[in-house]
Design a protein around this motif. Structure first.
Motif, PDB file in Angstrom:
ATOM      1  N   GLY A  92      62.015  47.180  17.164  1.00  0.00           N
ATOM      2  CA  GLY A  92      61.095  47.902  16.535  1.00  0.00           C
ATOM      3  C   GLY A  92      59.490  47.684  17.283  1.00  0.00           C
ATOM      4  N   VAL A  93      59.507  46.948  18.386  1.00  0.00           N
ATOM      5  CA  VAL A  93      58.414  46.761  18.727  1.00  0.00           C
ATOM      6  C   VAL A  93      57.508  47.575  19.879  1.00  0.00           C
ATOM      7  CG1 VAL A  93      58.536  44.271  18.482  1.00  0.00           C
ATOM      8  CG2 VAL A  93      59.258  45.298  20.739  1.00  0.00           C
ATOM      9  N   GLY A  94      58.590  48.411  20.286  1.00  0.00           N
ATOM     10  CA  GLY A  94      57.995  49.724  20.993  1.00  0.00           C
ATOM     11  C   GLY A  94      58.393  49.837  22.433  1.00  0.00           C
ATOM     12  N   SER A 108      61.136  51.554  23.511  1.00  0.00           N
ATOM     13  CA  SER A 108      61.630  52.985  23.685  1.00  0.00           C
ATOM     14  C   SER A 108      60.517  53.765  23.775  1.00  0.00           C
ATOM     15  CB  SER A 108      62.386  53.762  22.721  1.00  0.00           C
ATOM     16  OG  SER A 108      63.654  52.674  22.398  1.00  0.00           O
ATOM     17  N   THR A 109      59.542  53.514  23.335  1.00  0.00           N
ATOM     18  CA  THR A 109      58.172  54.510  23.511  1.00  0.00           C
ATOM     19  C   THR A 109      57.477  53.881  24.845  1.00  0.00           C
ATOM     20  OG1 THR A 109      57.839  54.205  20.926  1.00  0.00           O
ATOM     21  CG2 THR A 109      55.990  54.591  22.472  1.00  0.00           C
ATOM     22  N   LEU A 110      57.655  52.658  25.020  1.00  0.00           N
ATOM     23  CA  LEU A 110      57.248  52.233  26.489  1.00  0.00           C
ATOM     24  C   LEU A 110      57.734  52.662  27.527  1.00  0.00           C
ATOM     25  CD1 LEU A 110      55.050  50.323  27.977  1.00  0.00           C
ATOM     26  CD2 LEU A 110      56.367  48.555  27.914  1.00  0.00           C
ATOM     27  N   PRO A 131      68.584  47.813  24.110  1.00  0.00           N
ATOM     28  CA  PRO A 131      68.325  47.590  22.656  1.00  0.00           C
ATOM     29  C   PRO A 131      67.895  46.090  22.619  1.00  0.00           C
ATOM     30  CG  PRO A 131      70.733  47.208  23.673  1.00  0.00           C
ATOM     31  CD  PRO A 131      69.745  47.690  24.669  1.00  0.00           C
ATOM     32  N   PRO A 132      67.257  45.794  21.238  1.00  0.00           N
ATOM     33  CA  PRO A 132      66.519  44.497  21.219  1.00  0.00           C
ATOM     34  C   PRO A 132      67.503  43.241  21.287  1.00  0.00           C
ATOM     35  CG  PRO A 132      66.896  45.635  18.993  1.00  0.00           C
ATOM     36  CD  PRO A 132      67.525  46.606  20.161  1.00  0.00           C
ATOM     37  N   GLY A 133      67.068  42.382  21.647  1.00  0.00           N
ATOM     38  CA  GLY A 133      67.878  40.816  21.580  1.00  0.00           C
ATOM     39  C   GLY A 133      68.653  40.612  22.781  1.00  0.00           C
ATOM     40  N   GLU A 192      51.713  44.104  25.448  1.00  0.00           N
ATOM     41  CA  GLU A 192      51.303  44.080  24.061  1.00  0.00           C
ATOM     42  C   GLU A 192      51.372  45.310  23.531  1.00  0.00           C
ATOM     43  OE1 GLU A 192      48.770  40.855  22.134  1.00  0.00           O
ATOM     44  OE2 GLU A 192      47.280  42.449  22.202  1.00  0.00           O
ATOM     45  N   ASN A 193      52.046  45.621  22.656  1.00  0.00           N
ATOM     46  CA  ASN A 193      52.018  46.859  21.796  1.00  0.00           C
ATOM     47  C   ASN A 193      51.425  46.718  20.203  1.00  0.00           C
ATOM     48  OD1 ASN A 193      52.366  49.523  21.443  1.00  0.00           O
ATOM     49  ND2 ASN A 193      54.701  49.561  20.865  1.00  0.00           N
ATOM     50  N   MET A 194      51.238  47.783  19.876  1.00  0.00           N
ATOM     51  CA  MET A 194      50.584  47.773  18.566  1.00  0.00           C
ATOM     52  C   MET A 194      49.380  46.833  18.208  1.00  0.00           C
ATOM     53  SD  MET A 194      53.930  48.379  16.223  1.00  0.00           S
ATOM     54  CE  MET A 194      55.607  49.247  16.891  1.00  0.00           C
ATOM     55  N   ILE A 248      48.476  48.281  24.482  1.00  0.00           N
ATOM     56  CA  ILE A 248      48.807  49.579  24.040  1.00  0.00           C
ATOM     57  C   ILE A 248      48.240  49.496  22.593  1.00  0.00           C
ATOM     58  CG2 ILE A 248      50.187  51.456  23.580  1.00  0.00           C
ATOM     59  CD1 ILE A 248      52.192  50.168  25.547  1.00  0.00           C
ATOM     60  N   PRO A 249      47.214  50.326  22.046  1.00  0.00           N
ATOM     61  CA  PRO A 249      46.718  50.248  20.715  1.00  0.00           C
ATOM     62  C   PRO A 249      47.755  50.994  19.909  1.00  0.00           C
ATOM     63  CG  PRO A 249      45.757  52.009  22.098  1.00  0.00           C
ATOM     64  CD  PRO A 249      46.608  51.472  22.870  1.00  0.00           C
ATOM     65  N   LEU A 250      47.725  50.244  18.518  1.00  0.00           N
ATOM     66  CA  LEU A 250      48.353  50.904  17.558  1.00  0.00           C
ATOM     67  C   LEU A 250      47.742  52.174  17.106  1.00  0.00           C
ATOM     68  CD1 LEU A 250      50.711  50.595  15.301  1.00  0.00           C
ATOM     69  CD2 LEU A 250      49.166  49.673  13.880  1.00  0.00           C
ATOM     70  N   ALA A 264      48.686  59.031  16.687  1.00  0.00           N
ATOM     71  CA  ALA A 264      49.089  60.025  17.746  1.00  0.00           C
ATOM     72  C   ALA A 264      50.319  59.556  18.380  1.00  0.00           C
ATOM     73  CB  ALA A 264      47.809  60.381  18.335  1.00  0.00           C
ATOM     74  N   ILE A 265      50.355  58.354  18.922  1.00  0.00           N
ATOM     75  CA  ILE A 265      51.610  57.835  19.489  1.00  0.00           C
ATOM     76  C   ILE A 265      53.043  57.941  19.027  1.00  0.00           C
ATOM     77  CG2 ILE A 265      52.506  55.896  20.816  1.00  0.00           C
ATOM     78  CD1 ILE A 265      49.671  54.615  21.295  1.00  0.00           C
ATOM     79  N   ARG A 266      52.675  57.566  17.673  1.00  0.00           N
ATOM     80  CA  ARG A 266      54.099  57.767  16.987  1.00  0.00           C
ATOM     81  C   ARG A 266      54.371  59.205  16.769  1.00  0.00           C
ATOM     82  NH1 ARG A 266      56.077  59.337  12.657  1.00  0.00           N
ATOM     83  NH2 ARG A 266      53.907  59.378  11.250  1.00  0.00           N
TER      84      ARG A 266
HETATM   85  N1  LIG Z   1      51.491  51.784  19.898  1.00  0.00           N
HETATM   86  C1  LIG Z   1      52.018  52.493  18.889  1.00  0.00           C
HETATM   87  N2  LIG Z   1      51.418  53.088  17.934  1.00  0.00           N
HETATM   88  C2  LIG Z   1      51.874  53.679  17.036  1.00  0.00           C
HETATM   89  N3  LIG Z   1      53.063  53.948  16.724  1.00  0.00           N
HETATM   90  C3  LIG Z   1      54.201  53.252  17.797  1.00  0.00           C
HETATM   91  C4  LIG Z   1      53.462  52.569  18.728  1.00  0.00           C
HETATM   92  N4  LIG Z   1      54.460  51.681  19.477  1.00  0.00           N
HETATM   93  C5  LIG Z   1      55.699  52.462  18.941  1.00  0.00           C
HETATM   94  N5  LIG Z   1      55.233  53.058  17.671  1.00  0.00           N
HETATM   95  C6  LIG Z   1      56.557  53.547  16.685  1.00  0.00           C
HETATM   96  O1  LIG Z   1      57.106  52.548  16.176  1.00  0.00           O
HETATM   97  C7  LIG Z   1      58.279  52.792  16.100  1.00  0.00           C
HETATM   98  C8  LIG Z   1      59.237  51.888  16.915  1.00  0.00           C
HETATM   99  O2  LIG Z   1      59.138  51.984  18.210  1.00  0.00           O
HETATM  100  P1  LIG Z   1      60.241  52.108  19.331  1.00  0.00           P
HETATM  101  O3  LIG Z   1      61.289  53.020  18.981  1.00  0.00           O
HETATM  102  O4  LIG Z   1      59.547  52.579  20.785  1.00  0.00           O
HETATM  103  O5  LIG Z   1      60.472  50.602  19.347  1.00  0.00           O
HETATM  104  P2  LIG Z   1      61.947  50.054  19.874  1.00  0.00           P
HETATM  105  O6  LIG Z   1      61.560  48.524  20.341  1.00  0.00           O
HETATM  106  O7  LIG Z   1      62.579  50.771  20.859  1.00  0.00           O
HETATM  107  O8  LIG Z   1      62.826  49.692  18.622  1.00  0.00           O
HETATM  108  P3  LIG Z   1      64.396  49.521  18.618  1.00  0.00           P
HETATM  109  O9  LIG Z   1      64.618  47.840  18.690  1.00  0.00           O
HETATM  110  O10 LIG Z   1      65.023  49.896  17.188  1.00  0.00           O
HETATM  111  O11 LIG Z   1      65.067  50.069  19.859  1.00  0.00           O
HETATM  112  C9  LIG Z   1      58.602  54.225  16.519  1.00  0.00           C
HETATM  113  O12 LIG Z   1      58.431  55.243  15.367  1.00  0.00           O
HETATM  114  C10 LIG Z   1      57.395  54.429  17.211  1.00  0.00           C
HETATM  115  O13 LIG Z   1      56.990  55.800  17.443  1.00  0.00           O
END
Ligand SMILES: Nc1ncnc2c1ncn2[C@@H]1O[C@H](COP(=O)(O)OP(=O)(O)OP(=O)(O)O)[C@@H](O)[C@H]1O
Ligand SMILES: [Mg+2]
Length: 320
Positions: A84-86, A88-90, A189-191, A241-243, A278-280, A283-285
């Motif tokens: 959940g640290v981002g 997939s988003t990254l 996946p994480p871990g 660094e995310n969020m 990357i800022p929290l 709009a990214i979510r």
């Molecule tokens: N910088 C950000 N600002 C706002 N929301 C974010 C940001 N980065 C990620 N998110 C949101 O946080 C949640 C988790 O992000 P994401 O799915 O990318 O994490 P992940 O590390 O891939 O998670 P997992 O371990 O479950 O695969 C998502 O809802 C995503 O939209």
């Protein structure tokens, strides 16, 4: 022509990539070792050789032959210790930004148990077909071909695969018809479980990007994930660094719910490059949930992803 090596007609930086150069009766034939080069780089080197040689006296025709047609596809893994640290988003945004930088990018969603790329890239419901017993990646609106378990099984269906089955599923996603893709990003996946191990054993990535939020706990896990790559001989390209820093949508005040700067400090301590922050941002979510990753746009939200991609792009370039 004189009997000196015709390669001296080219500047050293280009001559280094030229396997052979012959000049006969006004025709120059340059053979370029194109292994590991992206399409853009190939085009550039071909253009440069043609231009330089055409200008030489006694040369009226230039042919440039690219070897290593068997595609050297590089894999870049995006991982984290904690979920959940981002990642997939990254991964999605990095893919788009690297594509903007001229690379032919594909994306594998290796999160077999919790795939999220079909939502982020907005191509949920599409089904990849198989050709010659290999999957054909599905397209996305942002132009990134992608393969994800999310395209193969119904959304929300819990996957109870373990061990070899998970490994085989991952292999099918990676060993697919990626055709002219030169850079394959893998959203892990994480871990440090079965999927990560299969990845490292069967498809050794060229490098890995690690994502963390700035809290201490996330950082400890990120360091652990870094160790796994290190032991497998996969270089860590750097930490992201995310969020970091939340700008209140009402008053604009920036607060740091997860702390700030922790990842950069940790990168220094671990002697790893820091790739950016990357800022929290809501709009990214929202963009991720709507199949519109911010890197595809050209507003301020795309910036951090483009900057991080530029560093990854430079790192890839420095490896060949
Ligand atoms: N910088 C950000 N600002 C706002 N929301 C974010 C940001 N980065 C990620 N998110 C949101 O946080 C949640 C988790 O992000 P994401 O799915 O990318 O994490 P992940 O590390 O891939 O998670 P997992 O371990 O479950 O695969 C998502 O809802 C995503 O939209
Ligand atoms: Mg994920």
């Amino acid at each position: 022509m004189s009997s000196t090596d015709p390669k001296t007609l080219l500047p050293a930086s280009i001559a280094d990539r030229v396997a052979s150069l012959s000049v006969k009766e006004g025709r120059a034939i340059a053979v370029v070792d194109a292994g590991g080069m992206g399409t853009k780089e190939r085009g550039e080197i071909e253009g440069a050789i043609t231009e330089i040689l055409s200008a030489k006296e006694g040369i009226s025709d230039v042919r440039v032959v690219m070897t290593a047609e068997r595609k050297q596809r590089r894999i870049i893994a995006v991982g984290s210790g904690k979920g959940g640290v981002g990642k997939s988003t990254l991964t999605a945004n990095l893919a788009i930004a690297l594509q903007k930088a001229g690379r032919k990018v594909g994306l594998v969603d290796a999160d077999i148990y919790g795939p999220s790329q079909p939502v982020i890239l907005g191509n949920q419901g599409q089904k990849p077909v198989a050709r010659d017993e290999k999957l054909v990646p599905v397209e996305s609106a942002v132009g990134i071909p992608v393969l994800s378990m999310g395209h193969l099984v119904e959304p929300g269906r819990a996957l109870a695969w373990r061990g070899p089955m998970a490994g085989n599923a991952l292999s099918q996603l990676i060993d697919a018809h990626w055709d002219d893709v030169d850079t394959l990003l893998v959203d892990l996946p994480p871990g440090t479980g079965d999927v990560q191990l299969t990845m490292l054993q069967r498809f050794k990535p060229m490098g890995a990007v690690l994502v963390s939020t700035p809290q201490d706990l996330a950082l400890i896990d990120a360091a652990r994930a870094g160790q796994l790559f290190d032991q497998a001989g996969v270089p860590v390209i750097g930490l992201v660094e995310n969020m970091a820093g939340y700008a209140c949508p009402h008053c604009g005040e920036v607060s740091d719910p997860f702390g700030k700067g922790g990842v950069e400090t940790a990168a220094g301590r671990l002697e790893l490059p820091f790739l950016g922050r990357i800022p929290l941002d809501l709009a990214i979510r929202q963009g991720s949930d709507a199949g519109k990753p911010p890197a595809a746009g050209d507003d301020a939200l795309a910036r951090p992803f483009l900057d991080i991609a530029a560093k990854v792009d430079a790192w890839i370039g420095a490896q060949s």
